[in-house]
Design an enzyme around this catalytic site. Structure first.
Site: not given
Ligand code: DOR
Ligand code: ZN
Length: 344
Positions: A99, A263, A219, A174, A16-17, A41
């Protein structure tokens, strides 16, 4: 079949940033999904329970009025993660999972883990308390080809981890290779995987033939056709080990159309339509609900959602670019016509 009604789905992996972009992207996801596993992240990353709780509040404030949406937060593991803090975060419902980014593997992963053995105590604790581990499964060694990094990660890191901690619940996120499918199929019930829409639609030609196409770059990078076909077979197989995780990763258009492009593929706006196209092509529409709405919550040991959504067969043109709260972002399938549309 011209319309499909399924239990409300969830997205088990996305970005979501923060700040204005976050405020712009949250409504796209909240419109499609009841819950989402939110990646940590950010800069700085979400490494503590306090940061996770604050980030959750910022996301909730961006959910449009009248829509029910629950962000499920994750904790970014580092070499110095405090096992007591994340156990507290899990026990109090701030964190749903933790994570693992191998340091340097992808966007904002510089503070990630340099050697998984540094996390032995943290991972043992997670196994004890039943806290799931989300893994970005790529090695970062410079001598390993970027197209081989997932397969090598399985051999060097993931397979030994599962042997050391047979009760740790792991989501191999992913996945992009037939190797990953084979590994997940052969592992115990404590190992599952998410699959993105782009890895079901694109192979590496989509990125490199006829010009370099930055909007197909994410990625782990898309692989050969044989891998895409293995992922399509896995997603539509009916196996409870596979579930929906978009990895929607918004970047400003100019950050992707660059000499060193970022990415990530922004697929949140048409995620369900994109996945359903695959299930339709594979004649597996009857298996879509399990993939989108059932396998994920069962693995995470969360209740299935109440309520339903309906998708209908209709022309659904995808714009070339979206104005996301002031930032131009190119969505997945930009300029294409999708054949399904979320009703209502
Ligand atoms: O393509 C990607 N984009 N892969 C990731 O692992 C991270 C993500 C991002 O944050 O942009
Ligand atoms: Zn991601």
């Amino acid at each position: 079949m011209d319309s499909l009604t399924i239990r409300r789905p969830d997205d088990w992996h996305l970005h979501f940033r923060d700040d204005a972009v976050m405020e712009g992207v949250v409504p796209y996801t909240a419109r499609q999904f009841a819950r989402a596993i939110v990646m940590p992240n950010l800069t700085p990353p979400v490494t503590t329970t306090a940061r996770g709780a604050a980030y959750r509040e910022r996301i909730l404030a961006a959910v449009p009025e009248g829509i029910e949406f629950t962000p499920l937060m994750t904790c970014y593991l580092t070499d110095n993660t405090d096992a007591d803090d994340i156990a507290h975060g899990f026990a109090t419902g701030v964190f749903t999972a933790a994570k693992l980014y191998p340091a340097g593997a992808t966007t904002n992963s510089d503070s990630g883990v340099t050697d998984i053995r540094k996390l032995d105590r943290v991972l043992e604790r997670m196994a004890e308390i039943g806290m799931p581990l989300c893994i970005h499964g790529e090695v970062t060694d410079h001598d390993v080809d970027v197209f081989d990094r997932e397969a090598v990660f399985i051999e060097r890191t993931l397979a030994p981890l599962i042997v050391r901690l047979p009760h740790l619940r792991v989501i191999f996120e992913h996945i992009t290779t037939a190797d990953a499918v084979q590994f997940v199929d052969g592992a115990g019930e404590n190992v599952a995987a998410t699959i993105t829409p782009q890895h079901l639609h694109l192979n590496r030609n989509a990125m490199l033939v006829g010009g370099i196409r930055p909007h197909a770059y994410c990625l782990p990078v898309a692989k050969r056709e044989v891998h895409r076909l293995a992922l399509r077979a896995a997603a539509t197989s009916g196996s409870a080990k596979y579930f929906l995780g978009t990895d929607s990763a918004p970047h400003a258009r100019e950050a992707k159309e660059s000499a060193c492009g970022c990415a990530g593929i922004f697929n949140a706006p048409y995620a369900l339509e994109s996945y359903l196209a695959v299930f339709d092509e594979e004649q597996a529409i009857d298996r879509f609900e399990a993939f989108a709405s059932e396998n994920g919550p069962r693995f995470y040991r969360l209740p299935l959602n109440e309520g339903t959504i309906t998708l209908e067969r209709a022309d659904n043109p995808v714009p070339e670019v979206l104005n996301v709260n002031g930032t131009a972002i190119v969505p997945f399938h930009a300029g294409e016509m999708l054949g399904w549309r979320l009703a209502g």
